[in-house]
Write a protein that holds these residues in place. Structure first.
Motif, PDB file in Angstrom:
ATOM      1  N   HIS A  70       1.258  -1.248   0.020  1.00 25.89           N
ATOM      2  CA  HIS A  70      -0.232   0.081  -0.337  1.00 25.89           C
ATOM      3  C   HIS A  70       0.879   1.294  -0.324  1.00 25.89           C
ATOM      4  O   HIS A  70       0.577   2.599  -1.155  1.00 25.89           O
ATOM      5  N   HIS A  84      -7.074  -2.639   4.130  1.00 25.54           N
ATOM      6  CA  HIS A  84      -8.091  -2.181   3.624  1.00 25.54           C
ATOM      7  C   HIS A  84      -8.053  -2.975   1.651  1.00 25.54           C
ATOM      8  O   HIS A  84      -9.395  -3.428   1.541  1.00 25.54           O
ATOM      9  N   HIS A  85      -7.026  -4.090   1.880  1.00 26.99           N
ATOM     10  CA  HIS A  85      -6.718  -4.745   0.961  1.00 26.99           C
ATOM     11  C   HIS A  85      -7.451  -6.461   0.767  1.00 26.99           C
ATOM     12  O   HIS A  85      -7.304  -6.971   0.584  1.00 26.99           O
TER      13      HIS A  85
HETATM   14 CU   LIG Z   1      -4.441   0.514  -0.348  1.00 28.31          CU
END
Ligand SMILES: [Cu+2]
Lengths: 542, 197
Positions: free
Chosen positions: A256, A305-306
């Protein structure tokens, strides 16, 4: 010819004491290294582009058209690995960071020039290993660019070697980041206050910190994949007590923030172009710098959040969803600052600004789609669909790569001393913009309708949108080819650009184009703020 | 700009930082797994020789002292002292690796090695413990080897007079690297050898 007079020659001039090839691949001049990266990265970009076009062609109709399913798996993996690790992550820092950062700062070179050359060699070595992995062993990797376990530890394809290639590329990035941080700290003239550094320099500085901070996590994760494949280690293997979810955590702890490694430098480019073409100081300079800092820190805390549907706890989902919304704020601040800079400016719509505007539009759309994915509820619906693919390309292609295109149109005249054709540049941008939205907006729609990503085949009801998307890819590619030809031709035969074609106020516009071998004759003196355009003429932007 | 030792040191600190992050990823895995399998971890830990581990800890701490004395030697313009202390440090690295290889081969002969049937027959938590043990100490041993090679090059550079009291930032930086390798061991030792139930 004495050494003294040599220094006044521009950096592109032939060096009589070395062979032509040696004067490039062993040069420690940051500008030459920047051009080495430009050549390598552009080449890989065109390769990745061709792979993307082949995938889109395959998807023009349901069923097999030009390849089998295994080839398709290899294609989306190799397209991803090349585009992410060989192109987008190094792109702006390695090319324009090298070319421009020392000059903007007022330095003769980066702090560790030989280390800088080593970084390029490591890049080429890693790239070579990745390319070799395509043609040896069990064939090209087919895991997707994320190398998720357990598949990446079990597949017969040549994943070990490509993972090792990415591992080496990571080292190249770490060394470049380390070099830039030291350069900014130690080679910034003591007379230059921190709050008068150009915004591009600031963005590279924060990017370098992220790179130094998180790339080692990727390195160790990839090493564990290799150990798992080679000696059957099993730290992610449930039959040996391991937990595959931890692979995803480690991978996204790097990947990220890697999105910000890609996007922050592009934001820096835009922050540089917008004030110059609006003839106004950057609105909210401090807010732009500060938001870069917030992106770098908060962006390192949103990785899960993945993994909303991967089996993490509800509390974790809520926390990471909230943090994801928080990290959208500094990006929005930047967009507001750019628009506020344009407001009531005396705007010249030259190609660099047009590219910057395309960036702002596409990146804003991409960012908003990110919030749909960042809200846990809606993410359940669109997770692992074309929506993710579309969103990703809006941010990384529409963001980072359009930022790279903008930087090409802004700084190449400085590096080569010649201009390209404005009409061609504008027409190419127009083609790309149309093609891009046809290609990726249709993906968003298909995603909402449930088309899963990475599928070789699809139901007949997606046929129309898939065809539109493929046609979009052709238009986009035509625009890119047109841009490449225009830039190439311009750099060789174009009109002379002069020292300051756009009327910029940062230091790189005070030296000749192309810059002299050691950038400045004598010590550069900073006489004005980076966005104070008083009494500066803009001969090619009027 | 080559003479700016502050900058060179800054670069080195950043590099050490990346090394810490590299091991940090593994320590993160250790934290999660030891939390998941506390009983197995403490049982498996009993199979490691605390004596060997302590011996190596003493060896590495001593070597760090030698490095400090080596830097002090060059600062006081006594390059012969520096060369002697650097050689002593490299000898410590040799002893450390010797002890480590005795430990490893003993485990190996008992069938305790990643992916062996003996290890896989054990409870899952113990498999994870030994997998982490071999990964982390293995990566650390590679760092010891690299550190020893770097110190060897520096020894030659001091001996031949290239590194002298005028400019010894490369010696300081290799010393820093050695301290880092030492520091990481200071974490590894209690995490694997001294796990209390
Ligand atoms: Cu991300």
């Amino acid at each position: 010819m004495t050494m003294e007079s040599n220094h006044h020659l521009n950096f592109l001039a032939p060096q009589p004491d070395r062979s032509w090839l040696g004067s490039w691949i062993f040069s420690t001049d940051h500008k030459r290294i920047g051009i080495l990266y430009l050549v390598a990265i552009s080449t890989f970009f065109l390769v990745g582009l061709c792979l993307g076009l082949l995938m889109r062609l395959e998807l023009i109709a349901p069923g097999g058209i030009i390849m089998g399913p295994q080839t398709y798996n290899a294609l989306f993996t190799v397209h991803g690995v090349i585009m992410i690790f060989l192109v987008v992550i190094p792109s702006i820092p390695a090319v324009f960071g090298n070319m421009i950062l020392p000059i903007q700062l007022g330095a003769k070179d980066v702090f560790f020039p030989r280390l800088n050359l080593l970084s390029w060699w490591l890049y080429m070595f890693g790239a070579g290993v990745a390319v070799i992995s395509l043609f040896t062993g069990g064939g090209p990797p087919d895991t997707g660019w994320t190398f998720y376990v357990p598949f990446s530890t079990m597949t017969k394809s040549n994943t070990t070697l490509s993972v090792f290639g990415v591992f080496i590329l990571g080292f190249s990035g770490i060394l470049t980041g380390l070099n830039f941080i030291t350069t900014v700290h130690r080679l910034k003239p003591s007379t230059t206050p921190w709050m008068k550094l150009p915004l591009f320099t600031w963005s590279l500085y924060f990017t370098a910190w992220i790179q130094v901070l998180v790339t080692p996590i990727l390195a160790i994760t990839l090493l564990l994949i290799i150990l798992e494949r080679v000696i059957g280690l099993g730290l992610f293997d449930p039959t040996k007590g391991g937990d595959p979810l931890l692979y995803q955590h480690l991978f996204w702890i790097y990947s990220h923030p890697a999105v910000y490694i890609m996007i922050l430098p592009a934001m820096g480019v835009i922050s540089e172009i917008v004030p110059v073409f609006a003839r106004k100081p950057a609105f909210g300079y401090r807010a732009i710098v500060f938001s870069g800092f917030v992106i770098a820190t908060a962006g390192s805390m949103v990785w899960a959040h993945h993994m909303f549907v991967a089996g993490i706890s509800d509390t974790a989902v809520m926390v990471f969803s909230f943090l994801t919304f928080v990290v959208a704020i500094p990006s929005a601040i930047k967009v507001f600052n750019w628009t506020a800079t344009l407001y009531k400016g005396s705007i010249y719509l030259g190609p660099p600004l047009l590219y910057a505007l395309a960036f702002i539009f596409l990146f804003s759309l991409g960012g908003l789609q990110g919030l749909i994915l960042g809200s846990a509820g809606t993410d359940m619906h669109v997770h692992d669909t074309y929506f993710v693919v579309g969103h990703f390309h809006y941010v990384v292609f529409g963001g980072a790569i359009f930022g790279f295109f903008a930087a090409l149109h802004y700084w190449l005249p400085k590096m080569f001393g010649r201009l390209y054709n404005y009409e061609w540049a504008t027409a190419a941008l127009f083609l790309k913009f149309i093609g891009f939205n046809l290609l990726y907006f249709t993906m968003l729609i298909m995603g909402v309708q449930g088309m899963p990503r990475r599928y070789y085949d699809y139901l007949p009801e997606f046929q129309n949108l898939q065809v539109i998307s493929t046609v979009g890819s052709w238009i986009l590619a035509a625009g890119i080819i047109m841009m490449v030809i225009n830039l190439f031709y311009g750099m060789r035969y174009g009109e002379k650009a002069g020292d300051n074609p756009w009327g910029g106020a940062t230091l790189e516009w005070t030296v000749s184009s192309p810059p002299p071998a050691e950038n400045f004759e004598g010590e550069p003196v900073l006489t004005r703020s980076p966005y104070d355009f008083k009494d500066i003429k803009a001969p090619h932007a009027e | 700009m080559q003479n700016d030792s502050v900058g060179s040191r800054l670069g080195m600190w950043l590099f050490l930082f990346t090394e810490l992050m590299l091991f940090g990823g593994l320590f993160l895995l250790y934290a999660v797994y030891s939390n998941r399998y506390p009983a197995e971890f403490s049982r498996a830990s009993k199979e490691l020789s605390t004596i060997m581990g302590s011996l190596n800890t003493v060896v590495l701490l001593t070597s760090s002292l030698f490095v400090v004395l080596a830097v002090a030697g060059i600062r006081n313009n006594k390059p012969r002292h520096t060369v002697a202390f650097l050689l002593a440090t490299i000898a410590c690295a040799g002893i450390f690796l010797g002890v480590k290889s005795v430990e490893w081969s003993e485990k190996y002969h008992h069938g305790l090695f990643p992916n062996t049937p003996t290890l896989l027959a054990k409870p899952k938590g113990e498999i994870v413990f030994f997998n982490l043990y071999f990964t982390i100490t293995g990566l650390h041993a590679i760092h010891i080897i690299i550190g020893a090679i770097v110190l060897g090059i520096i020894t030659w550079s001091v001996y031949s007079g290239k590194t002298s009291s005028n400019d010894y930032v490369s010696l300081e930086n290799s010393g820093l690297y050695w301290h880092l390798v030492d520091l990481i061991w200071i974490y590894i030792f209690p995490l694997f050898y001294l796990v209390v139930p």
